[in-house]
Enzyme design. Structure first.
Site, PDB file in Angstrom:
ATOM      1  N   ASP A 425      -5.608 104.385 -22.185  1.00 32.55           N
ATOM      2  CA  ASP A 425      -5.382 103.990 -20.791  1.00 32.55           C
ATOM      3  C   ASP A 425      -5.403 105.237 -19.907  1.00 32.55           C
ATOM      4  O   ASP A 425      -5.452 106.362 -20.405  1.00 32.55           O
ATOM      5  CB  ASP A 425      -4.021 103.274 -20.730  1.00 32.55           C
ATOM      6  CG  ASP A 425      -3.763 102.668 -19.371  1.00 32.55           C
ATOM      7  OD1 ASP A 425      -4.727 102.387 -18.646  1.00 32.55           O
ATOM      8  OD2 ASP A 425      -2.572 102.466 -19.032  1.00 32.55           O
ATOM      9  N   GLU A 428      -9.280 107.544 -16.406  1.00 30.14           N
ATOM     10  CA  GLU A 428     -10.328 107.652 -15.356  1.00 30.14           C
ATOM     11  C   GLU A 428     -10.723 109.107 -15.101  1.00 30.14           C
ATOM     12  O   GLU A 428     -11.895 109.326 -14.762  1.00 30.14           O
ATOM     13  CB  GLU A 428      -9.829 106.986 -14.069  1.00 30.14           C
ATOM     14  CG  GLU A 428      -9.707 105.477 -14.179  1.00 30.14           C
ATOM     15  CD  GLU A 428      -8.607 105.014 -15.128  1.00 30.14           C
ATOM     16  OE1 GLU A 428      -7.549 105.657 -15.168  1.00 30.14           O
ATOM     17  OE2 GLU A 428      -8.823 104.023 -15.833  1.00 30.14           O
ATOM     18  N   ASP A 497      -5.930  96.545 -14.550  1.00 24.15           N
ATOM     19  CA  ASP A 497      -4.772  95.826 -14.008  1.00 24.15           C
ATOM     20  C   ASP A 497      -5.203  94.744 -13.032  1.00 24.15           C
ATOM     21  O   ASP A 497      -5.516  95.021 -11.877  1.00 24.15           O
ATOM     22  CB  ASP A 497      -3.833  96.817 -13.312  1.00 24.15           C
ATOM     23  CG  ASP A 497      -3.254  97.815 -14.296  1.00 24.15           C
ATOM     24  OD1 ASP A 497      -3.311  97.541 -15.518  1.00 24.15           O
ATOM     25  OD2 ASP A 497      -2.761  98.864 -13.851  1.00 24.15           O
TER      26      ASP A 497
HETATM   27  C1  GLC Z   1      -1.542 100.774 -16.823  1.00 20.23           C
HETATM   28  C2  GLC Z   1      -2.376  99.892 -17.725  1.00 20.23           C
HETATM   29  C3  GLC Z   1      -1.562  98.740 -18.228  1.00 20.23           C
HETATM   30  C4  GLC Z   1      -0.323  99.272 -18.942  1.00 20.23           C
HETATM   31  C5  GLC Z   1       0.451 100.201 -18.040  1.00 20.23           C
HETATM   32  C6  GLC Z   1       1.596 100.900 -18.770  1.00 20.23           C
HETATM   33  O1  GLC Z   1      -1.186 100.084 -15.683  1.00 20.23           O
HETATM   34  O2  GLC Z   1      -3.543  99.454 -17.093  1.00 20.23           O
HETATM   35  O3  GLC Z   1      -2.298  97.928 -19.086  1.00 20.23           O
HETATM   36  O4  GLC Z   1       0.478  98.211 -19.337  1.00 20.23           O
HETATM   37  O5  GLC Z   1      -0.390 101.211 -17.515  1.00 20.23           O
HETATM   38  O6  GLC Z   1       1.117 101.641 -19.818  1.00 20.23           O
END
Ligand code: GLC
Length: 812
Positions: A425, A428, A497
């Protein structure tokens, strides 16, 4: 359309106007213009690469997108030259270089246009113009033409009439999105980062399709450049491509069929590896402060309630203070023990790994990174610091081999406890309140812009290499938020998200199919919705649809209501169970669709246009899709509705629930009740299914597989496949599989099903029979390999351990 004040102003760009020399090369030609070189290389009969140098030099590997040498294949071509024009001809296309003014056109051999340089109202051509490392191109495009692809983009599937930026963005971060929202008026949907039109998104794929309205033919363009890109499809008679840096390298695909273009594009940038079977099961995720006990309880809930599930996911809270590669040992005192107990019940566990390493001298990962000198630096040589969950955070320099190898080692050690996959995650990369610009790569050598869009690709590359080195025989599973062209080689993508609302349920359809035709087949949205409280009806509809998407994971954010299958009472739970069970029963079909994706690049979640390119209705149709080649899914996209319109393209279609036979092309009104979303099977298809849904797909090898044969209403020949293998190793790629190809043909009333088998088999193979289920009205007598048998309510058991067979019968 009016240019907005933030549109890129290229009026001062220096247009390359005339070619002064042309020489033939092994693969095409090289020309001189404006002190630079233009190189045209023929890659295949229907693919050409165009490059323009900077400072007289070519960047031969501008990004990490490609995984093959594009010049490896020999292409036959001729070069014709006159004082005005040079033409390169292959069996499939003609590349025309006009010398003065400089124009570059590609046409198919039948004369239809693939790309044509566009001129402005004063007659000046914008084949290529550059200023201070940025460059732009303008191409002719009719207002009614359609544009598809460009990876993960919001809004409608047909991109004509909108413009898009390619810059990997953490869309919920107001600091990073304000440059795209703040200047827009409030009636512009893009002024709001959670709208269904917000742009840019997490993944950048500079590959798109242009469909000519008049003849339906499609061409493709892949600009191999990782800098910030801008694609503007708003001008009336043209489209514009702009990149903020790097060199111009473009692959042009003549098509004219979308599947062939995708096959060529994915040949260059790679295809997904065959996934582990369990990764196609249902995934349960939640950002929550779980403990080991709570996770084991969760597993029990699934088994007690008879709801199939293959994985449980751990979000950032499992770590010690958000330090990657650590565990909160108070909450998880015995990780290997927990994982072993869960594995016994058929559950795998996947943990999140963000790239950000907490800036924390004394924390072993940070110390090791400093010692090995594998962190991104600033221009002055400091370790670059951004803001992620742990606060001040350093970032691995994945552009270097050392950086990727280090990360691979860490991941390999992390999964040794028994984890089955890795979730990447914030790649980017997301840097929160601190802008990313000062983060440089390659030990400080390269600017941020050069590799920003490739950061996630390189992270996944390092992770996968590390996992494969540690476990060479095991198929890997990595899920990534961000990505670039080529990400499909290493990771699946989820679409980041989303919001728990109906708009975002719809948004995920064209977004997933857009990714699918851009080379990434393994995609899915957070089922149920990530941010905001979902509600029973939305949750149910999303589960009914999400179980028919390639990657099926229920995920939601901390702070919102629970959305487990049982969170909304018994009635919803029963329907959700049915939806998940249907997915599991369909796994042989889904798995085979993935095997195909790994071989041809064909998406698993397909827009109708992929299969029905010449059907005008399919161009703007993005509220339904094909799941694999033979299922048509029309999700319920609004609350409280009792019916929806579904478009059935040409062919015979069977209503999944009623077996009603309908022939397309036509629009039908389908009644929807709470227990179903409209689903149709294509006549002529053989859809393999497991007779019942196992609790988990991991290691499941049934003795019986059902073959649902949907009798076609019209004469013709139809093909389907079933791939069976061990589902976990790469042996399948070397022949350890049983691949059955079904050919159904109809001639008047006579139906023939021929099954051919390929592959050497594999030790875990257990199948002893097929259960044939015939859909459509047919005679009761059926001839199996020359022997007469009878169908019992359309069913017949065939002993079969992986051998060819032939069946004949008469349709009513
Ligand atoms: C980001 C991710 C999400 C995750 C969160 C906490 O928002 O996109 O999927 O639950 O971080 O790690």
């Amino acid at each position: 359309m009016q240019d907005s004040p933030r549109m890129i102003d290229t009026s001062n760009y220096i247009r390359f106007e005339s070619v002064d020399s042309v020489e033939r090369t092994e693969h095409g030609i090289v020309a001189g213009l404006h002190g630079e070189h233009l190189r045209i290389d023929l890659i295949a009969d229907d693919v050409v690469r165009i490059k323009i140098s900077r400072g007289g030099r070519f960047d031969e590997s501008p990004t990490f997108a490609l995984c093959v040498d594009p010049l490896a294949g020999a292409v036959e071509f001729t070069v014709e030259q006159s004082p005005e024009v040079v033409r390169l001809r292959t069996a499939g296309m003609v590349v025309t270089l006009w010398l003065d003014p400089f124009r570059l056109d590609v046409h198919r051999s039948d004369g239809t246009a693939v790309v044509e340089s566009a001129a402005d109202p004063t007659g000046n051509y914008w084949t290529y113009a550059t200023l201070n490392d940025a460059f732009t191109l303008r191409r002719r495009c009719r207002p009614e033409d359609a544009i598809y692809g460009l990876g993960e983009k919001s809004g409608r599937q047909n991109r004509r009439g909108r413009d898009f930026t390619l810059w990997n963005t953490d869309i919920l971060d107001p600091e990073r999105t304000k440059e795209f929202t703040a200047w827009r008026s409030s009636d512009d949907l893009r002024s709001e980062k959670t709208s269904i039109e917000f742009d840019p998104y997490y993944i950048s794929i500079p590959f798109f399709y242009h469909q000519t309205h008049t003849n339906g033919s499609i061409g493709g363009s892949f600009v191999d450049n990782g800098y910030r890109g801008h694609y503007d499809f708003t001008p009336r008679d043209e489209y514009r491509i702009h990149f903020a840096g790097g060199q111009y390298t473009e692959y042009i695909f003549a098509g004219p069929q979308m599947p062939d273009i995708l096959a060529s594009y994915s040949q260059l940038t790679g295809r997904m590896a065959i996934p582990p079977m369990w990764s196609l099961g249902y995934h349960q995720c939640r950002w929550a402060k779980y403990t080991q006990d709570a996770i084991e309880q969760l597993a029990h809930q699934f088994r007690d309630r008879d709801i199939p599930c293959d994985t449980l996911w751990l979000d950032i809270e499992y770590m010690d203070g958000f330090r990657v590669f650590t565990w909160n040992t108070a909450a998880f005192p015995d990780v290997p023990g927990m994982l072993a107990r869960l594995a016994e019940q058929g559950f795998g566990v996947i943990t999140i790994i963000d790239p950000g390493v907490k800036y924390d001298p004394g924390y072993w990962v940070f110390d090791q990174a400093l010692e090995r000198d594998v962190l991104c630096k600033t221009e002055g040589g400091d370790v670059y610091i951004g803001q992620v969950w742990p606060g001040n955070t350093a970032f691995p320099d994945f552009v270097t081999e050392e950086g990727r190898a280090w990360w691979g080692e860490l991941n390999a050690a992390h999964v040794e406890s028994g984890l089955v996959g890795i979730w990447n995650d914030m790649n980017e990369p997301a840097t929160g309140a601190i802008p990313p610009d000062a983060m440089r790569f390659g030990g400080g050598e390269y600017s941020h812009e050069r590799f920003h869009n490739q950061y996630a690709l390189l992270m996944a590359m390092g992770t996968t290499a590390g996992l494969l080195e540690a476990m060479p025989d095991k198929r890997t599973f990595v899920l990534s938020r961000a990505g670039f062209a080529g990400i499909q080689r290493y990771a699946a993508n989820w679409m980041g998200d989303n919001m728990a609302n109906w708009d975002h349920l719809w948004l995920s359809l064209p977004m997933a199919t857009g990714l699918g035709i851009s080379g990434q087949a393994f995609v899915g949205a957070d089922v149920g919705g990530f941010e905001g409280d979902t509600n029973p009806e939305l949750f149910l509809r999303w589960m009914q649809y999400g179980t028919l998407t390639p990657f099926c994971r229920n995920h939601s954010s901390i702070g919102w209501i629970d959305q487990y299958p049982w969170s909304f009472g018994g009635a919803i739970e029963d329907l959700v169970r049915e939806a998940i069970q249907l997915r599991y029963r369909l796994l042989p079909y889904v798995y085979t669709s993935f095997a195909t994706a790994s071989e041809t690049g064909a998406p698993v979640q397909r827009p109708l246009i992929f299969e029905h390119q010449h059907d005008h209705a399919a161009r703007d149709l993005d509220d339904q899709y094909l799941f694999g080649a033979d299922l048509l899914v029309a999700p319920v996209l609004k609350p409280g509705i009792t019916a929806r319109q579904v478009y059935l393209p040409s062919g015979t279609w069977y209503d999944w629930d009623t077996d009603e036979v309908l022939s397309g092309p036509r629009y039908v009104r389908v009644e929807v009740t709470m227990d179903r979303i409209p689903l149709f099977a294509r006549g002529g298809a053989v859809i393999p299914m497991w007779p019942s849904a196992p609790p988990s797909a991991a290691g499941y090898q049934p003795t019986t597989v059902e073959l649902h044969l949907f009798v076609p209403a019209t004469d013709g020949t139809y093909r389907s496949t079933l791939q069976e293998d061990d589902g976990t190793t790469f042996a399948a790629n070397h022949g350890a599989r049983v691949r059955t190809t079904f050919e159904v043909s109809r001639a008047n009333r006579e139906i023939t099903l021929r099954a051919e088998v390929e592959g050497d088999g594999y030790p875990e193979f257990r199948r002893g029979e097929f259960e044939l289920v015939v859909h459509g009205a047919v005679a009761d007598t059926i001839v199996v390999d020359g022997t007469e048998r009878s169908l019992d309510s359309g069913r017949l058991t065939l002993s079969n351990e992986g051998t060819p067979f032939m069946i004949r019968f008469l349709a009513d």
